[in-house]
Write a protein that holds these residues in place. Structure first.
Motif, short mmCIF file in Angstrom:
data_model
loop_
_atom_site.label_atom_id
_atom_site.label_comp_id
_atom_site.label_asym_id
_atom_site.label_seq_id
_atom_site.Cartn_x
_atom_site.Cartn_y
_atom_site.Cartn_z
N LYS A 83 -15.05 -0.10 0.56
CA LYS A 83 -15.94 -0.86 0.26
C LYS A 83 -16.33 -0.57 -1.22
N TRP B 97 -12.73 -4.43 -1.87
CA TRP B 97 -12.18 -2.88 -1.10
C TRP B 97 -11.26 -2.50 -2.03
N ASP C 8 -20.42 -6.24 -0.77
CA ASP C 8 -20.64 -7.86 -0.78
C ASP C 8 -20.92 -8.42 -1.40
N GLN D 138 -21.19 -13.50 -1.34
CA GLN D 138 -21.29 -14.45 -1.02
C GLN D 138 -21.45 -15.86 -1.80
N SER E 232 -16.22 -9.42 1.16
CA SER E 232 -16.10 -8.03 0.55
C SER E 232 -14.95 -7.76 -0.32
#
Length: 412
Positions: A225, A220, A228, A230, A218
């Motif tokens: 935030k 920030w 997210d 991946q 993630s």
């Protein structure tokens, strides 16, 4: 002053493809390239192997360009990945699909791609001139006037396809932004994209070369935030790289905090319970062994306890509650602060460019200056790794050619 129907500035993939598809009876095309040979950046793309596009349904491409994928929809649908593959295969340059869907020439030589494009431009209607950087462009009632160091040219239609500002050693030095701005266009903030991250006090420098497949993370900013992510991530000597990081670098800024989950896609509290259960079942097992048992590389399994202030050889039974909390935090959300992004000298593409709101998505023609078109990376478009940027260059170059030919047809 020589006169042309179409002038294309930049003989990269977008410019070459635009010139090729602008060819028609009685149409004169001028293609100007600042370097001594066309396609300098294309020749080094994909480490010289040229990942030309990606396999799959073209509609799956749209999300691969961040917030600007919908702008590209008409271009991508007009000239798809399958059409691009056929273009080269029909010209005796076969393609192959590698693992993950990347498409390369079978020869894995970017130079072969360039030669096909250059050969297609060897047409009586195309005047390709290299070593001719364009210093200035004027929009006059009679058309566009282009000034180079030694010549002046006139054209009814103009295509700016100069690329971005990344890899300036290849000639991509942002010339198109300057020319577009001089003709009244807005240039959005320019910056590096598809670029590695430099991490402040990077704790894993000695693990450079270690990679992780599908690692959750993630981002920030000021304790909020941003998103997210991946993807595949690689440790370098100075920070983070790999497709997962490169693809999202367009949205990352210096000062952001990247939180890596080495434990996988799991909530911290859920993982904490699982971790405590493992310790309860085998209290004499060493911490490094427990961590390695989670599928984490052994060298990292030794280093994470050290970062948490826990001897790696100590057992779970001897770990304090405070030490366990810190370690679980490192396993599920290891915080790394971005000191800077790799600059334009190492970025694969450029973020920012000609504002898309000022360009017709269905023709690539300027909304402000009739007869002015844009193609490729000079636009505020950047895609993920995997051939998406080259596909966008070819597709926008093709669509600009269609738009110009319609204008030329109406005039004749």
């Amino acid at each position: 002053m020589e006169q042309y129907d179409i002038a294309v500035i930049g003989a990269g993939p977008a410019g070459l493809f635009c010139a090729i598809h602008s060819i028609g009876p009685g149409i004169r095309v001028l293609l100007l390239e600042k370097n001594l040979q066309p396609g300098m950046k294309l020749r080094i793309s994909g480490t010289g192997q040229c990942n030309i596009t990606h396999d799959g349904d073209i509609r799956m491409f749209f999300p691969r360009y961040g917030a600007h994928g919908q702008f590209l929809r008409p271009a991508l649908m007009s000239y798809t990945n399958q059409m691009l593959i056929r273009f080269f295969e029909e010209r005796n340059l076969p393609m192959e699909i590698t693992e993950g869907g990347k498409v390369f020439p079978v020869s894995h030589k970017a130079g072969d791609v360039c030669e096909v494009l250059i050969r297609e431009c060897q047409h009586p209607g195309v005047d390709l001139r290299c070593g001719e950087p364009v210093h200035r462009v004027e929009n006059t009632p009679l058309g566009f006037v282009l000034y180079t160091a030694g010549d002046t040219f006139s054209a009814k239609n103009l295509v700016i396809a100069t690329g971005g500002a990344s890899y300036p050693k290849t000639g991509s030095t942002g010339d198109g932004y300057r020319l577009a701005a001089s003709l009244g266009h807005t240039i959005t903030g320019i910056g590096p994209a598809l670029t590695p991250l430099l991490i402040r006090n990077f704790p894993f420098a000695d693990l450079a070369g270690m990679s992780f497949a599908g690692l959750p993370f993630s981002v920030w900013r000021e304790n909020r935030k941003i998103f997210d992510g991946q993807g595949d991530i690689l440790f370098t000597h100075t920070g983070l790289s790999g497709p997962g990081i490169l693809d999202r670098s367009r949205d990352i800024r210096a000062g952001d905090e990247i939180r890596l989950s080495f434990a996988g896609p799991v909530q911290c509290d859920t993982f904490e319970r699982e971790f405590q259960n493992i310790i309860s079942r085998a209290p004499t097992r060493s911490i490094k062994t427990i961590i390695a048992g989670l599928g984490i590389p052994e060298r990292l399994a030794r280093q994470l306890p050290d970062l948490a202030g826990i001897p790696a050889d100590s057992t779970g039974a001897h770990m304090t509650a405070a030490g366990r909390t810190i370690l679980i935090g490192l396993l599920t959300a290891c915080p790394l602060v971005v000191s800077s992004l790799g600059d334009l000298s190492v970025a694969m593409v450029t973020r920012g460019g000609v504002a898309l709101g000022e360009v017709h998505a269905k023709t690539m023609e300027s909304k402000q200056v009739p007869g002015l078109f844009f193609a490729g990376e000079v636009l505020d478009i950047d895609g993920d790794t995997g051939g998406f940027n080259l596909q966008a260059a070819f597709s926008t170059g093709f669509l600009a050619a269609l738009g110009i030919r319609k204008r030329v047809g109406k005039r004749t």
